[in-house]
Scaffold this active site. Structure first.
Site, short mmCIF file in Angstrom:
data_model
loop_
_atom_site.label_atom_id
_atom_site.label_comp_id
_atom_site.label_asym_id
_atom_site.label_seq_id
_atom_site.Cartn_x
_atom_site.Cartn_y
_atom_site.Cartn_z
N HIS A 196 0.82 -1.22 0.00
CA HIS A 196 0.00 0.00 0.00
C HIS A 196 0.85 1.27 0.00
CE1 HIS A 196 -3.52 2.37 0.27
NE2 HIS A 196 -4.23 1.65 1.10
N ASP A 417 -9.53 -8.61 -17.10
CA ASP A 417 -9.55 -9.72 -18.06
C ASP A 417 -8.13 -9.97 -18.54
OD1 ASP A 417 -9.89 -11.53 -20.09
OD2 ASP A 417 -11.49 -10.44 -21.11
#
Length: 476
Positions: A196, A417
């Site tokens: 992060h 995808d």
């Protein structure tokens, strides 16, 4: 009930729908002792073949330097990895994934580096040395459908899906760790752990879609990352010009010891994840409780409703001051705006606060207005004041008496995808006391609310989260 409504609402059957929960609450269960409970099963072990893991390095030479991290990047609250789980119906060959990852790391080269402490010990920085991202691959003897039904919510056995890097501390773990787990029947689970300190939720989505772009085409990236953080440098003479109720100094925690610490209370006992799916129609019904006197966004309505339900479920003292911390994207709130593709943490935590009595006994308008006011306070000067405040390394994010909400929905995470189609499921690897607003695969307008609480509190939270459906003044 979730199976019953699966044909009407396009959310996964294992994602507990609010409507099904509402209907089950409406039924009077006479024989409570005989109520069946779906027992969650553990996932089987992963089977690793050969030498694991491998290091994926950029395909061509990348800049070799130390990358400065801003005060919004390296403060202690962000010293963890954002861990995603993706379930895909079709497996992609590991060689193809490694090749595309290697190519995308040319632009995202800090992910191939290592976190280190600066020479003066005051800050973290990235040693962009091209050492490589960690890539593990495994096999698990279950099908996609098995995963959805055996283990429908995050639990300890999900940790098997992420290769555990042996390191003396969090800072020694490479900033990008990936595990691809192939399943029986041709499915695949992708787990990513992204430090992060290098980026926020928007950044993780930008990187993952860049990887997908590289997996599907050789064309240049549509958005290139802008790595320099110096646009968020503190001022030469730090000036804290605003109050920042979402932060506290370490020295004051002893003075506040008499105040009930919700965070410590929750972390001291076993926690159970609560997962509630709001379909678009339910979100509209919730927002109608604010109209016409108050216009609000989906986030504002759902955050206000969740905050109130959370406070009610914990049965907190009515005079207690409770906070709601939530992330606000500042990329377009700064003057000048952050450059397109800015690759660092570009958010600050807004803070709304109220005593419990006003929060839970009034209507939702009170909470929504507090959230709107907290958002409105996030101006260029407020962000600069936050950056300057964080020059003081004793300043910490104050999570002792509030709920933290992180927005993962609306980032496009569920559209990833890599060449075999969009995911059947997307969510976090673990569940914590911090609340997540998650996307729902197959329904971009639905939001899944997930937070972990003690089991008895979870039951109360579920009750309060659906109570608005039964209120007489909530007319359709």
């Amino acid at each position: 009930h979730s199976h019953l409504f699966a044909s009407y609402f396009p959310f996964p059957p294992f994602s507990f729908s609010l409507l099904s929960l509402f209907l089950s609450k409406k039924k009077k269960i006479r024989k409570k002792g005989k109520k069946k409970k779906w027992e969650m099963q553990e996932l089987p072990d992963c089977l690793y073949e050969g030498k694991q893991p491998t290091l994926i390095t950029p395909t061509s030479p990348t800049p070799n330097h130390s990358l400065y991290l801003s005060n919004l990047d390296d403060h202690h609250f962000l010293r963890f990895s954002i861990k995603y789980v993706y379930l895909f119906h079709k497996s992609i060959p590991s060689l193809s994934l490694k090749d595309s990852l290697s190519r995308v790391l040319v632009d995202y080269y800090p992910f191939a580096g290592r976190i280190k402490v600066s020479d003066d010990q005051s800050k973290l920085e990235v040693d962009c040395n091209g050492e490589g991202a960690v890539f593990a691959e495994a096999f698990m003897d279950i099908t996609c459908q098995d995963f959805l039904h055996i283990s429908p919510k995050p639990n300890k056995s999900w940790r098997k899906l992420m290769f555990k890097v042996q390191a003396p501390s969090f800072l020694d773990i490479p900033p990008l760790v990936i595990q691809v787990t192939h399943l029986r029947g041709g499915g695949m689970i992708l787990c990513t752990a992204i430090n992060h300190c290098l980026c926020d939720g928007i950044g993780t989505s930008q990187f993952l879609h860049a990887w997908a772009h590289a997996a599907n085409t050789n064309a240049h990236l549509p958005i290139r990352p802008f790595h320099s953080r110096h646009v968020l440098d503190p001022r030469h003479t730090p000036r804290v010009t605003h109050s920042h109720p979402g932060f506290t100094r370490a020295a004051t925690t002893v003075e506040k010891s008499s105040t009930f610490d919700i965070c410590k209370y929750l972390q001291s006992q076993p926690l159970t994840p609560a997962t509630l799916t709001f379909t678009p129609s339910l979100i509209l019904r919730l927002k109608k409780t604010c109209f016409p006197s108050l216009k609000c966004t989906t986030f504002e309505a759902l955050a206000a409703h969740t905050w109130r339900s959370w406070a009610r479920s914990l049965d907190l003292p009515l005079t207690m001051l409770v906070k709601l911390l939530f992330s606000v994207n500042v990329r377009k709130r700064l003057s000048p705006e952050l450059p397109q593709g800015y690759y660092g943490n570009g958010f600050v935590l807004a803070c709304a606060e109220s005593n419990v009595q006003d929060l839970v006994n009034g209507n939702i308008h009170h909470a929504v207005k507090l959230i709107q006011e907290a958002k409105a306070r996030i101006t260029d000067d407020y962000v600069r004041s936050t950056i300057d405040l964080l020059e003081d390394k004793t300043v910490k994010t104050d999570v002792s008496c509030g709920l933290v909400i992180s927005q993962w929905a609306k980032l496009g995470l569920e559209d990833l995808d890599l060449g075999g189609g969009k995911p059947m499921y997307m969510g976090p690897l673990t569940s914590d006391i911090y609340c997540l607003f998650l996307p729902v695969a197959g329904n971009c307008d639905a939001i899944r609310v997930q937070v972990s609480l003690p089991e008895d509190v979870v039951k109360r939270l579920e009750y309060y989260m659906v109570k608005f459906l039964d209120e007489k003044n909530n007319k359709e």
